[in-house]
Design a protein around this motif. Structure first.
Motif, PDB file in Angstrom:
ATOM      1  N   ASP A 138       0.977  -1.262   0.040  1.00 36.01           N
ATOM      2  CA  ASP A 138       0.036  -0.066  -0.058  1.00 36.01           C
ATOM      3  C   ASP A 138       1.120   1.404  -0.181  1.00 36.01           C
ATOM      4  O   ASP A 138       1.466   1.589   1.043  1.00 36.01           O
ATOM      5  CB  ASP A 138      -0.869   0.057   1.318  1.00 36.01           C
ATOM      6  N   ARG A 308      -9.992  -1.104 -10.131  1.00 35.07           N
ATOM      7  CA  ARG A 308     -10.194  -1.351  -8.723  1.00 35.07           C
ATOM      8  C   ARG A 308     -10.309   0.009  -8.245  1.00 35.07           C
ATOM      9  O   ARG A 308     -11.043   0.283  -7.197  1.00 35.07           O
ATOM     10  CB  ARG A 308      -9.200  -2.396  -7.972  1.00 35.07           C
ATOM     11  N   HIS A 309      -9.389   0.612  -8.220  1.00 35.99           N
ATOM     12  CA  HIS A 309      -9.354   2.113  -7.373  1.00 35.99           C
ATOM     13  C   HIS A 309     -10.483   3.064  -8.088  1.00 35.99           C
ATOM     14  O   HIS A 309     -11.126   3.809  -7.475  1.00 35.99           O
ATOM     15  CB  HIS A 309      -7.991   2.762  -7.989  1.00 35.99           C
ATOM     16  N   ALA A 311     -13.298   2.089  -9.211  1.00 33.76           N
ATOM     17  CA  ALA A 311     -14.571   1.703  -8.406  1.00 33.76           C
ATOM     18  C   ALA A 311     -14.728   1.935  -7.188  1.00 33.76           C
ATOM     19  O   ALA A 311     -15.770   2.137  -6.601  1.00 33.76           O
ATOM     20  CB  ALA A 311     -14.724  -0.178  -8.730  1.00 33.76           C
ATOM     21  N   ALA A 312     -13.589   1.742  -6.433  1.00 32.56           N
ATOM     22  CA  ALA A 312     -13.372   2.284  -4.911  1.00 32.56           C
ATOM     23  C   ALA A 312     -13.885   3.938  -4.868  1.00 32.56           C
ATOM     24  O   ALA A 312     -14.345   4.128  -3.677  1.00 32.56           O
ATOM     25  CB  ALA A 312     -12.083   1.763  -4.354  1.00 32.56           C
ATOM     26  N   ASP A 314     -11.474   5.880  -4.175  1.00 33.06           N
ATOM     27  CA  ASP A 314     -10.547   6.507  -3.034  1.00 33.06           C
ATOM     28  C   ASP A 314      -9.533   7.386  -3.610  1.00 33.06           C
ATOM     29  O   ASP A 314      -8.782   7.979  -2.594  1.00 33.06           O
ATOM     30  CB  ASP A 314     -10.063   5.362  -2.508  1.00 33.06           C
ATOM     31  N   ARG A 348     -15.699   5.318 -13.853  1.00 35.14           N
ATOM     32  CA  ARG A 348     -16.143   5.508 -12.495  1.00 35.14           C
ATOM     33  C   ARG A 348     -17.516   5.837 -12.282  1.00 35.14           C
ATOM     34  O   ARG A 348     -18.293   5.150 -11.352  1.00 35.14           O
ATOM     35  CB  ARG A 348     -15.264   6.778 -12.026  1.00 35.14           C
ATOM     36  N   HIS A 352     -20.043   3.554  -9.977  1.00 33.27           N
ATOM     37  CA  HIS A 352     -20.681   4.133  -8.892  1.00 33.27           C
ATOM     38  C   HIS A 352     -22.319   4.146  -8.897  1.00 33.27           C
ATOM     39  O   HIS A 352     -23.189   3.605  -7.995  1.00 33.27           O
ATOM     40  CB  HIS A 352     -20.416   5.588  -8.531  1.00 33.27           C
ATOM     41  N   ALA A 355     -23.474   0.395  -8.072  1.00 27.93           N
ATOM     42  CA  ALA A 355     -23.150   0.017  -6.696  1.00 27.93           C
ATOM     43  C   ALA A 355     -24.498  -0.164  -5.779  1.00 27.93           C
ATOM     44  O   ALA A 355     -25.347   0.956  -6.006  1.00 27.93           O
ATOM     45  CB  ALA A 355     -21.909   1.133  -5.780  1.00 27.93           C
TER      46      ALA A 355
END
Length: 355
Positions: A138, A308-309, A311-312, A314, A348, A352, A355
């Motif tokens: 990380d 992954r990022h 979708a997250a 963050d 993205r 979202h 989700a």
């Protein structure tokens, strides 16, 4: 799980109690704990009697006991020795042992610290079927994690033994220190921290979400003086066989290495081959034999992490581009459009919305 092999014969011990219907802790591990207790002067026959484990079970080198029996063994030995940190002291005592021999020998001959830890992660099931270990990265940090997530283990001795032993073995292989940023434990803070500080030589945190050794990510690339690529290949195949895993996880090995170094702008096939302990030609040949190219895998790892990022949610798109190795944001947009047929922002928004 395959039957047979050096370590896992699938022997089911006929012991009383419903918790013993499925063994998860190897008899080799039981032998290690009993031997460490005996070295401290404990009457091991009395220890085995107290937990209801027949002495004959110790002769079943390819047998298993349940996790509950493992916890009883740890706790009873600690109680009889009046040592609340018995697990930590066992981890220290068996550093020079070869138990389980083939697993730790494979870790020993890896080219780097990171590859050594990856071997422990992949093949830990030859030692314990339920315990899960993983290696996470990380940003600038790396974590060797035992029993993360929601799994709650009521007995901390096994965790103390594993994390202490892994750290001390790394120091032994390197012939010097392996500094840690922090050490995490899920159990509560004990009254006395002296032994924790002596073994780990780092800040120790308790009541954390997982048990982990935390170091700088760059330390995963430290070379091991004991490395032997040819021997490693033989041991990998044998470990895969006794653990019942696919014989060749070479593509996964390359993917993991790439994922740990995506942040490096100059990442290339020559550097990857060097970290994996082989020539560039050998790496390219083995990839070709598997029907892939270096660039294929590189794009796969970049795409998966970017998705992954996104979708997250963050990180910003600029931060994601940097994380997956792009110094030019426009180049990231072009690559992402090639991978998915859409722009990062559109992907993205769709993720979202779903989700």
């Amino acid at each position: 799980m395959r039957q047979g092999g050096w370590f896992m014969g699938g022997v089911q011990l006929a012991l009383p109690g419903p918790e013993l219907k499925l063994g998860s802790f190897s008899i080799t591990g039981v032998q290690m704990i009993v031997a460490a207790a005996a070295a401290r002067g404990l009457d091991t026959q009395e220890l085995l009697d107290r937990i209801g484990l027949p002495e004959a079970a110790l002769a079943e080198s390819d047998g298993w006991v349940s996790e509950v029996v493992e916890w009883r063994l740890w706790d009873e030995a600690a109680r009889m020795l009046r040592d609340p940190l018995f697990g930590l002291h066992v981890g220290e005592a068996v550093v020079d042992s070869q138990c389980p021999e083939i697993l730790y020998h494979a870790a020993r001959v890896c080219p780097t610290v990171g590859q050594s830890l990856h071997r422990l992660v992949r093949f830990f099931s030859v030692f314990h079927r339920r315990t899960r270990v993983c290696l996470e990265t990380d940003g600038s940090l790396a974590r060797f994690v035992k029993d993360g997530g929601t799994r709650v283990v009521p007995c901390p001795h096994g965790t103390l033994a594993v994390l202490g032993n892994v750290l001390l073995r790394l120091r032994g292989l390197l012939g010097g220190p392996f500094p840690l940023r922090e050490v995490w434990f899920t159990h509560s803070r004990p009254a006395d921290l002296d032994e924790y500080e002596r073994i780990f030589a780092a800040p120790v945190r308790f009541d954390r979400p997982c048990n982990a050794l935390i170091c700088d990510r760059a330390q995963l690339d430290w070379p091991l003086p004991t490395r032997s690529p040819k021997l490693l290949e033989l041991l990998d195949r044998h470990l895969a066989d006794i653990a019942g895993l696919p014989a060749d996880d070479f593509l996964d090995l390359v993917r993991r290495d790439l994922s740990e170094h995506l942040h490096e702008a100059a990442l290339n096939v020559a550097q990857t081959a060097k970290r994996l302990g082989m020539s560039q030609r050998t790496l390219q040949r083995r990839l070709q034999d598997a029907g892939r190219s270096f660039q294929d895998l590189f794009d796969d790892v970049r795409r998966e992490l970017a998705l992954r990022h996104l979708a997250a949610g963050d990180l910003t798109i600029c931060e994601i581009a940097s994380r997956v190795g792009f110094t030019d944001l426009r180049a990231f947009y072009r690559a992402f459009k090639r991978w998915t047929g859409t722009a990062p922002g559109q992907y993205r928004a769709h993720a979202h919305a779903m989700a």
